[in-house]
Scaffold this motif. Sequence first.
Motif: not given
Length: 291
Positions: A42-50, A135-136, A219-220, A250-256
């Motif tokens: 949940r730190c942006g790994t998918t975004s950096l991967y792509r 990430r935070d 840092e994401s 941004k990928h896989n973001a899940r807003p609460r």
Amino acid sequence: MISSSRVPAPVKRAVHFGSRSYGRITAPARMLPSFLICGGQRCGTTSLYRALAAHPVVLKAVLHKGVHYFDTSYHRGMAWYRAHFPLQRTALKVSQRYGMPAQTFESSPYYMYHPQAAARIARDLPGVRLIALVRDPVERAYSQHAHELARGFESETSFGRALALEPARLRGQEERLRADPRHYSFAHQHHGYRARGEYARYLDEMATHVGRERILVVESERFFAAPATVYADVLDFLGLPHLGDPPYLKHNARPRGAPMDACVRRELTAHFADHDAALAEWLGHEPSWRT
């Protein structure tokens, strides 16, 4: 063309099984990764991967971005792992076109946390470079809870209650994973909301096996605020040429649906204070969420 999202799951499984079977047969002729994105979740790994997968000299894993070999599938053996990567003849064509060796990689965020993964990586991929995103940790934990709920891996809908359950769920699991190479812990993989934000202790563990100089910490927050600058830093770390910028999404973001409870936020912020201070030694500056 039929979208991959509309292909029935049984068909996908059959295709993947056939591809892996062919991959195992051709394993000696396949590449191995020169770098891994090893976390954090949940730190942006998918975004950096792509972004990296779009680089002309980089060939991604054939079937999945995350192979999960060094954490949950190590018993399958190296031929199984090689089956997930491109053929060396494909790499040769890329190398001839661009005048430099092609690289391949994968992204399995659990590698950063699994007690056996770093030693296995060091043994089987000598010289490999590791990229860890942070990430935070307060926001990361909240995001992970939403992610596990959405995937059906968490039954406790209250984030505060899930945090309260964490010590009991994880008790003894890390020790057992260290002692038994074939042990699997569902709770350790999916319910470490607080534990997974203690970044420095995992980075220190990886450094003892692969060497600090072969680990890049990103840092994401900085990646999403200044993606081109961070992407350039990553390319320099990997020895890759600058051949244009990919789209940064941004990928896989899940807003609460609701903000985090203020008391829970205060408790987590206090919990992570010492861990963030230790992380500052890796970053060379105070984490962005502390400034």
